[in-house]
Every structure is written in C-alpha cells, then in structure tokens.
Design an enzyme around this catalytic site. Structure first.
Site, PDB file in Angstrom:
ATOM      1  N   GLY A  15     -16.390  29.391  41.091  1.00  0.00           N
ATOM      2  CA  GLY A  15     -17.231  29.862  39.994  1.00  0.00           C
ATOM      3  C   GLY A  15     -18.229  29.184  39.136  1.00  0.00           C
ATOM      4  O   GLY A  15     -18.661  29.536  38.282  1.00  0.00           O
ATOM      5  N   SER A  17     -21.455  28.270  39.830  1.00  0.00           N
ATOM      6  CA  SER A  17     -22.709  28.889  39.885  1.00  0.00           C
ATOM      7  C   SER A  17     -22.739  30.063  38.725  1.00  0.00           C
ATOM      8  O   SER A  17     -23.524  30.243  37.826  1.00  0.00           O
ATOM      9  CB  SER A  17     -23.364  29.131  41.200  1.00  0.00           C
ATOM     10  OG  SER A  17     -23.569  28.000  41.983  1.00  0.00           O
ATOM     11  N   ALA A  42     -30.683  22.868  47.208  1.00  0.00           N
ATOM     12  CA  ALA A  42     -30.157  23.170  48.748  1.00  0.00           C
ATOM     13  C   ALA A  42     -31.410  23.178  49.718  1.00  0.00           C
ATOM     14  O   ALA A  42     -32.435  23.441  49.322  1.00  0.00           O
ATOM     15  CB  ALA A  42     -29.438  24.418  48.940  1.00  0.00           C
ATOM     16  N   HIS A  56     -27.144  33.192  46.893  1.00  0.00           N
ATOM     17  CA  HIS A  56     -27.666  32.842  45.578  1.00  0.00           C
ATOM     18  C   HIS A  56     -28.635  33.422  44.758  1.00  0.00           C
ATOM     19  O   HIS A  56     -28.745  33.721  43.824  1.00  0.00           O
ATOM     20  CB  HIS A  56     -27.330  31.297  45.517  1.00  0.00           C
ATOM     21  CG  HIS A  56     -26.111  30.666  45.502  1.00  0.00           C
ATOM     22  ND1 HIS A  56     -25.570  30.209  44.202  1.00  0.00           N
ATOM     23  CD2 HIS A  56     -25.340  30.089  46.390  1.00  0.00           C
ATOM     24  CE1 HIS A  56     -24.440  29.600  44.394  1.00  0.00           C
ATOM     25  NE2 HIS A  56     -24.339  29.442  45.634  1.00  0.00           N
TER      26      HIS A  56
END
Length: 186
Positions: A15, A17, A42, A56
């Site tokens: 959890g 992010s 990333a 995301h």
C-alpha cells in the site's frame, strides 16, 4: 525553513503508493494553488512492467502531473521544486535498479554514487516537500548471488540515508500505515 519530507517503505503490495497518493491529495487540497508532481522512476522494459506502469497511471488521482526520471532523480527534483508543489517520488527501489541492474549490462557504480550524493545534497534545501516511496527488502532470506546481496545492502543504505533527510518515516504493512518522526543521530 526547509520543506518537510517523508519516506514511505514497505513490501510489495503493502500500500506504499496508495498511501503516498492519499497524503499527496490531502496536501494538494489543503491550500489554494497546491500542486502534485509524481516523479516516476520505472522503465517499461517488458509487457508486465508496462502493465504495472499503466495501472499506476490509471489509479493516480486526477490533476497529478507526471515527470519521468529513471536515472537523474536529483535534477528532476530540482527542476520541479516549488513551495506550492509536492513531489511524489515513486520509487527509490526502481531508481536504484536502473543504476545497478541496467538492461544494457554492467552497472554504472560511479554514476550511481554521484547521483545518490546529488540527491542527498539537494534534499535539505529543496523548496518542495517530497514523499518518497521505497521497498523494504531486507526482511527476507538473504539472496544467493553476490549481485543480489549487494543490491539489497545498497537499497538498505539508500533508505537509511534518505530517511535521515526526512522528518517522518512510514512503514506500510497490509495496507496500514505506521508513521513516526525520524530520529536524527546525535
């Protein structure tokens, strides 16, 4: 007075992010003109990672700007710093991976050390508050390869060094946040 920074650590799917996004939303709505910029580290090098990045992005709150900085994190923080802008760095783990485990082959250790130092140097005077997201990988079995052990050790050192430049540290466990003030060495 320097901006307040926070490091959020935890395992995969803990959890991290989501917690960073909740804090960023609260900060953004606390005053008129507040903005949030996500600094994403990333790289979409395969289909699975592309899917993770896409998830995301889709889950990210509306209105969050995104800057990609897979290697030059210090410069990205400096370029986007503003007292009315919170920076959400997601994540230190992949940033380190980009330096120490590049797809192109050999790691750039000298470049990594210089970039790490640049980040550590800029944080105390950065105009923006920063939320850092990072994995805590040191609780498991010690990896079998020398390279993997080096990576785990380096991530542990990175998290410690960043934590010392933050005011708060949050440990995420099963979606629950445990936050405390960072104790500075005497």
């Amino acid at each position: 007075m320097a901006a307040q920074h926070q490091l959020i650590v935890g395992g995969q799917r803990s959890g991290k992010s989501r917690q960073a996004e909740r804090l960023a939303l609260a900060w953004g709505s606390a005053a008129s003109g507040h903005q949030v910029t996500v600094i994403a580290t990333a790289r979409a090098l395969d289909g699975e990672m592309q899917a993770r990045i896409s998830r995301h992005q889709q889950d990210r709150p509306a209105g969050f700007a995104t800057v990609e900085a897979p290697l030059q994190l210090a410069a990205a923080c400096q370029a986007n710093a503003d007292p009315k802008r919170l920076l959400l760095v997601d994540c230190l783990t992949l940033w380190l991976t980009n330096w120490l485990m590049p797809m192109s082959g050999k790691p750039d250790l000298a470049g990594w050390e210089a970039e790490l130092q640049a980040l550590l140097d800029v944080l105390p005077s950065l105009a923006s508050p920063v939320l850092f997201v990072s994995n805590e990988v040191g609780w498991g079995v010690s990896p079998m390869s020398r390279e993997a052990r080096f990576y785990v050790d380096e991530l542990g050192r990175l998290n410690q060094q960043v934590a010392l430049r933050c005011q708060d540290l949050t440990l995420m466990v099963a979606g629950q946040a445990w936050t405390r003030s960072v104790e500075k060495p005497v």
